[in-house]
Design a protein around this motif. Structure first.
Motif, PDB file in Angstrom:
ATOM      1  N   THR A  36       1.080  -1.006  -0.158  1.00 18.00           N
ATOM      2  CA  THR A  36      -0.204  -0.076   0.049  1.00 18.00           C
ATOM      3  C   THR A  36       1.336   1.096   0.271  1.00 18.00           C
ATOM      4  O   THR A  36       0.898   2.434  -0.427  1.00 18.00           O
ATOM      5  N   THR A  37       2.340   1.071  -0.491  1.00 14.91           N
ATOM      6  CA  THR A  37       2.609   2.455   0.208  1.00 14.91           C
ATOM      7  C   THR A  37       3.614   2.684  -1.216  1.00 14.91           C
ATOM      8  O   THR A  37       4.275   3.693  -1.907  1.00 14.91           O
ATOM      9  N   GLY A  77      -2.567   7.798  -0.758  1.00 16.81           N
ATOM     10  CA  GLY A  77      -2.828   7.819   0.718  1.00 16.81           C
ATOM     11  C   GLY A  77      -1.293   8.872   1.464  1.00 16.81           C
ATOM     12  O   GLY A  77      -2.138   9.567   2.494  1.00 16.81           O
ATOM     13  N   ARG A  78      -0.720   8.728   0.195  1.00 15.82           N
ATOM     14  CA  ARG A  78       0.154  10.384   1.200  1.00 15.82           C
ATOM     15  C   ARG A  78      -0.651  11.906   0.634  1.00 15.82           C
ATOM     16  O   ARG A  78      -0.779  12.639   1.869  1.00 15.82           O
ATOM     17  N   CYS A  79      -1.259  11.919   0.291  1.00 13.95           N
ATOM     18  CA  CYS A  79      -2.513  13.103  -0.255  1.00 13.95           C
ATOM     19  C   CYS A  79      -3.404  13.534   1.078  1.00 13.95           C
ATOM     20  O   CYS A  79      -3.177  14.588   1.343  1.00 13.95           O
ATOM     21  N   LEU A  80      -3.869  12.175   1.419  1.00 12.87           N
ATOM     22  CA  LEU A  80      -5.060  12.303   2.340  1.00 12.87           C
ATOM     23  C   LEU A  80      -4.203  12.434   3.563  1.00 12.87           C
ATOM     24  O   LEU A  80      -4.500  13.415   4.134  1.00 12.87           O
ATOM     25  N   ALA A  81      -3.342  12.225   3.732  1.00 14.92           N
ATOM     26  CA  ALA A  81      -2.554  12.226   5.283  1.00 14.92           C
ATOM     27  C   ALA A  81      -1.827  13.418   5.490  1.00 14.92           C
ATOM     28  O   ALA A  81      -2.241  13.787   6.885  1.00 14.92           O
ATOM     29  N   ILE A  82      -1.809  14.000   4.713  1.00 17.74           N
ATOM     30  CA  ILE A  82      -1.151  15.249   4.547  1.00 17.74           C
ATOM     31  C   ILE A  82      -2.502  16.768   4.558  1.00 17.74           C
ATOM     32  O   ILE A  82      -2.595  17.305   5.306  1.00 17.74           O
ATOM     33  N   GLY A 130      -5.118  15.477   6.249  1.00 16.54           N
ATOM     34  CA  GLY A 130      -5.861  15.325   7.643  1.00 16.54           C
ATOM     35  C   GLY A 130      -4.900  15.715   8.455  1.00 16.54           C
ATOM     36  O   GLY A 130      -5.620  16.970   9.375  1.00 16.54           O
ATOM     37  N   ARG A 131      -3.391  16.214   8.214  1.00 15.16           N
ATOM     38  CA  ARG A 131      -2.120  17.060   8.611  1.00 15.16           C
ATOM     39  C   ARG A 131      -3.390  18.329   8.836  1.00 15.16           C
ATOM     40  O   ARG A 131      -2.917  19.432   9.695  1.00 15.16           O
ATOM     41  N   TRP A 148      -4.813  24.320   6.841  1.00 11.64           N
ATOM     42  CA  TRP A 148      -5.904  24.332   5.549  1.00 11.64           C
ATOM     43  C   TRP A 148      -6.085  24.882   4.504  1.00 11.64           C
ATOM     44  O   TRP A 148      -5.891  24.676   3.225  1.00 11.64           O
TER      45      TRP A 148
END
Length: 77
Positions: free
Chosen positions: A5-6, A14-19, A21-22, A29
């Motif tokens: 999944t990486t 996943g990385r975009c969603l993590a960014i 979310g942070r 935001w």
């Protein structure tokens, strides 16, 4: 066997969603913006002190928009 999944689209999403979310959690935001230049479609982080950044890159999209506005003003005269 578990899928990796990486890597690939899943990892990038996943990385975009993590960014995102942070950024929503820590209040930055509002600094995530989309370039208004027609056809650009880039998103960027506004690093300006007063959150006034408009274009992803002033050298390209910003310059093009300002030249078009200048020409439109001078066509009327």
């Amino acid at each position: 066997m578990r899928p990796d999944t990486t890597a690939g689209v899943t990892g990038a999403l996943g990385r975009c969603l993590a960014i995102a979310g942070r950024a929503a959690f820590d209040g930055t935001w509002r600094r995530l913006k989309v370039c208004p230049s027609e056809g650009c479609q880039w998103a960027f982080y506004d690093h300006s002190k007063n959150r006034s950044g408009t274009w992803c890159q002033m050298a390209e999209c910003g310059n093009r928009a300002k030249v078009n506005a200048y020409r439109a003003r001078h066509r009327r005269e």
